[in-house]
Design a protein around this motif. Structure first.
Motif, mmCIF file in Angstrom:
data_model
loop_
_atom_site.group_PDB
_atom_site.id
_atom_site.type_symbol
_atom_site.label_atom_id
_atom_site.label_comp_id
_atom_site.label_asym_id
_atom_site.label_seq_id
_atom_site.Cartn_x
_atom_site.Cartn_y
_atom_site.Cartn_z
ATOM 1 N N LEU A 77 10.282 -3.231 -5.446
ATOM 2 C CA LEU A 77 10.711 -4.538 -5.944
ATOM 3 C C LEU A 77 9.502 -5.400 -6.280
ATOM 4 N N GLU A 78 9.695 -6.235 -7.275
ATOM 5 C CA GLU A 78 8.673 -7.224 -7.632
ATOM 6 C C GLU A 78 9.385 -8.551 -7.857
ATOM 7 N N ASP A 79 9.072 -9.543 -7.042
ATOM 8 C CA ASP A 79 9.803 -10.814 -7.068
ATOM 9 C C ASP A 79 11.294 -10.573 -6.896
ATOM 10 N N ASP A 80 11.624 -9.656 -5.969
ATOM 11 C CA ASP A 80 13.013 -9.316 -5.628
ATOM 12 C C ASP A 80 13.779 -8.656 -6.772
ATOM 13 N N LYS A 81 13.068 -8.251 -7.822
ATOM 14 C CA LYS A 81 13.716 -7.556 -8.926
ATOM 15 C C LYS A 81 13.237 -6.109 -8.978
ATOM 16 N N TYR A 82 14.068 -5.251 -9.563
ATOM 17 C CA TYR A 82 13.779 -3.823 -9.642
ATOM 18 C C TYR A 82 12.493 -3.571 -10.433
ATOM 19 N N ALA A 83 11.551 -2.856 -9.809
ATOM 20 C CA ALA A 83 10.269 -2.586 -10.462
ATOM 21 C C ALA A 83 10.017 -1.098 -10.695
ATOM 22 N N GLY A 84 10.703 -0.234 -9.953
ATOM 23 C CA GLY A 84 10.491 1.191 -10.141
ATOM 24 C C GLY A 84 10.807 1.978 -8.883
ATOM 25 N N VAL A 85 10.409 3.249 -8.911
ATOM 26 C CA VAL A 85 10.713 4.157 -7.807
ATOM 27 C C VAL A 85 9.440 4.884 -7.386
ATOM 28 N N VAL A 86 9.249 4.993 -6.065
ATOM 29 C CA VAL A 86 8.175 5.823 -5.536
ATOM 30 C C VAL A 86 8.822 6.991 -4.801
ATOM 31 N N HIS A 87 8.384 8.214 -5.141
ATOM 32 C CA HIS A 87 8.986 9.434 -4.603
ATOM 33 C C HIS A 87 8.008 10.123 -3.665
ATOM 34 N N ILE A 88 8.521 10.857 -2.709
ATOM 35 C CA ILE A 88 7.672 11.582 -1.761
ATOM 36 C C ILE A 88 6.696 12.507 -2.484
ATOM 37 N N HIS A 89 7.115 13.045 -3.630
ATOM 38 C CA HIS A 89 6.238 13.931 -4.402
ATOM 39 C C HIS A 89 5.015 13.192 -4.930
ATOM 40 N N ASP A 90 5.165 11.891 -5.207
ATOM 41 C CA ASP A 90 4.022 11.088 -5.652
ATOM 42 C C ASP A 90 2.967 11.036 -4.554
ATOM 43 N N LEU A 91 3.403 10.841 -3.324
ATOM 44 C CA LEU A 91 2.481 10.721 -2.204
ATOM 45 C C LEU A 91 1.819 12.062 -1.878
ATOM 46 N N ILE A 92 2.587 13.128 -2.007
ATOM 47 C CA ILE A 92 2.011 14.465 -1.792
ATOM 48 C C ILE A 92 0.955 14.745 -2.840
ATOM 49 N N ARG A 93 1.256 14.416 -4.083
ATOM 50 C CA ARG A 93 0.297 14.655 -5.181
ATOM 51 C C ARG A 93 -1.008 13.895 -4.957
ATOM 52 N N GLU A 94 -0.922 12.707 -4.415
ATOM 53 C CA GLU A 94 -2.100 11.878 -4.214
ATOM 54 C C GLU A 94 -2.809 12.158 -2.880
ATOM 55 N N GLY A 95 -2.247 13.075 -2.092
ATOM 56 C CA GLY A 95 -2.873 13.410 -0.813
ATOM 57 C C GLY A 95 -2.610 12.412 0.292
ATOM 58 N N ILE A 96 -1.591 11.562 0.107
ATOM 59 C CA ILE A 96 -1.266 10.554 1.114
ATOM 60 C C ILE A 96 -0.438 11.151 2.243
ATOM 61 N N VAL A 97 0.278 12.226 1.950
ATOM 62 C CA VAL A 97 1.103 12.896 2.962
ATOM 63 C C VAL A 97 0.370 14.140 3.453
ATOM 64 N N MET A 134 0.836 -1.186 0.000
ATOM 65 C CA MET A 134 0.000 0.000 0.000
ATOM 66 C C MET A 134 0.880 1.248 0.000
ATOM 67 N N ALA A 135 0.395 2.277 -0.670
ATOM 68 C CA ALA A 135 1.160 3.524 -0.745
ATOM 69 C C ALA A 135 1.392 4.129 0.629
ATOM 70 N N VAL A 136 0.417 3.940 1.526
ATOM 71 C CA VAL A 136 0.573 4.492 2.872
ATOM 72 C C VAL A 136 1.750 3.845 3.602
ATOM 73 N N GLU A 137 2.080 2.602 3.262
ATOM 74 C CA GLU A 137 3.246 1.952 3.856
ATOM 75 C C GLU A 137 4.529 2.627 3.382
ATOM 76 N N ALA A 138 4.526 3.039 2.115
ATOM 77 C CA ALA A 138 5.685 3.760 1.582
ATOM 78 C C ALA A 138 5.883 5.072 2.337
ATOM 79 N N ARG A 139 4.785 5.756 2.607
ATOM 80 C CA ARG A 139 4.869 7.019 3.356
ATOM 81 C C ARG A 139 5.491 6.799 4.728
ATOM 82 N N GLU A 140 5.090 5.724 5.390
ATOM 83 C CA GLU A 140 5.603 5.443 6.742
ATOM 84 C C GLU A 140 7.107 5.192 6.719
ATOM 85 N N ILE A 141 7.585 4.491 5.688
ATOM 86 C CA ILE A 141 9.024 4.209 5.591
ATOM 87 C C ILE A 141 9.795 5.486 5.294
ATOM 88 N N LEU A 142 9.266 6.305 4.377
ATOM 89 C CA LEU A 142 9.928 7.567 4.038
ATOM 90 C C LEU A 142 10.040 8.460 5.260
#
Length: 321
Positions: A301-321, A282-290
């Motif tokens: 990660l997806e199956d322990d392989k690189y899947a992408g990056v989530v940035h603090i700006h993504d969470l701010i844009r979505e209203g999660i922060v 969940m995105a909210v879990e990402a916020r907690e780690i950040l």
């Protein structure tokens, strides 16, 4: 002009009067309340809520609360009801009528019409012995001793009591339905509250760039990759496995501590063991780690392989922060 202390005195008096009324509701909750909740829970129809004046405004709020917590509800203004809106009422619907006095002209006209339709009628009223109270199948009693208005005219305490009764009614139904946070998210997909319950990291990484360099990439290649992807970082991989991360800060520190930079590779300047998160989390879990580590991006990660990056700006844009 009143001074600040006089104003605060009036404000505190208002709060105290309404607080006393809310506390009094505890003793008014009885078998009739429980039976009304059970009847609505077992009903195959909707809840139609009606009222006049300020009670009509409270009715609209209760309708919104019921709809957002899994109980279909419709607002019907008492004045409009007797001019055609009675067509809103279907066979299996339950009608809730809100009126402090239970004796207003519109209510006296409307109630017999509802009874003729043979729909069950629930009253929210401060007067059990009123016309509405006598005609209702269930009474949700909202007693008050006085309005907060010093003239005893403006509905204040009475509407507060009505609102609290409505909230209690809605939450009881929510509990009976076993309404979950996932259900709440389905009814609130556009709001920040809903997003916290359904938005996943993968929803964010899917729209981001996917910066990536090999551990032997040159410093020039690293800088170009960071600049092109505009996330202020890049991920160092080997066979799709994440082995490190390089941020703008890493580059600045490298320039101040290394005289010979021409021979440096990504492996020489990366930070090993970057913070990661599962792409399906969940995105909210990402916020907690950040927040916990005071960082601005996470590697997904997806199956322990690189899947992408989530940035603090993504969470701010979505209203999660």
């Amino acid at each position: 002009m009143q001074d600040e202390q006089q104003i605060l005195s009036v404000a505190r008096r208002t709060v105290e009067i309404e607080q006393k009324a809310i506390k009094g509701l505890l003793d008014s909750l009885d078998s009739a309340f429980a039976k009304a909740v059970q009847h609505v829970h077992l009903s195959k129809g909707r809840v139609i809520i009606t009222g006049i004046g300020k009670s009509a405004i409270i009715a609209q709020k209760i309708v919104a609360t019921l709809n957002s917590t899994g109980t279909p509800a419709v607002f019907m203004h008492a004045a409009d009801a007797i001019h055609g809106d009675l067509g809103n009422i279907q066979r299996d619907d339950v009608v809730i009528c809100i009126s402090k006095s239970g004796t207003t002209p519109e209510i006296k006209v409307l109630v017999p019409l509802i009874k003729n339709f043979e729909n069950k009628l629930i009253a929210i009223t401060s007067n059990k012995d009123s016309f509405l109270g006598q005609e209702a199948d269930f009474i949700l009693y909202a007693p008050i001793e006085e309005e907060a208005c010093p003239n005893g005219l403006a509905p204040t305490t009475s509407t507060t009591a009505q609102l609290v009764i409505g909230d209690a009614f809605a939450i009881c139904l929510l509990e009976l339905k076993g309404f979950t946070d996932q259900d709440f998210a389905r009814y609130h997909p556009g709001g920040a509250l809903g997003k916290r319950l359904y938005l996943r990291v993968s929803d964010l990484t899917a729209i981001n760039a996917r910066p990536q360099v090999h551990k032997l990439s040159t410093l020039r290649e690293v800088i170009i990759n960071i600049s092109e992807n505009r996330l202020g970082m890049t991920v160092v991989t080997e066979n799709e496995k994440v082995i490190g991360i390089i941020t703008d800060g890493d580059l600045r520190r490298m320039l101040t501590t290394n005289k010979d930079i021409d021979s440096l590779t990504a492996k020489d300047i990366m930070t090993s063991g970057p913070k990661t998160i599962d792409n399906d989390a969940m995105a909210v879990e990402a916020r907690e780690i950040l927040e916990e580590y005071n960082i601005t991006q996470l590697v997904a990660l997806e199956d322990d392989k690189y899947a992408g990056v989530v940035h603090i700006h993504d969470l701010i844009r979505e209203g999660i922060v």
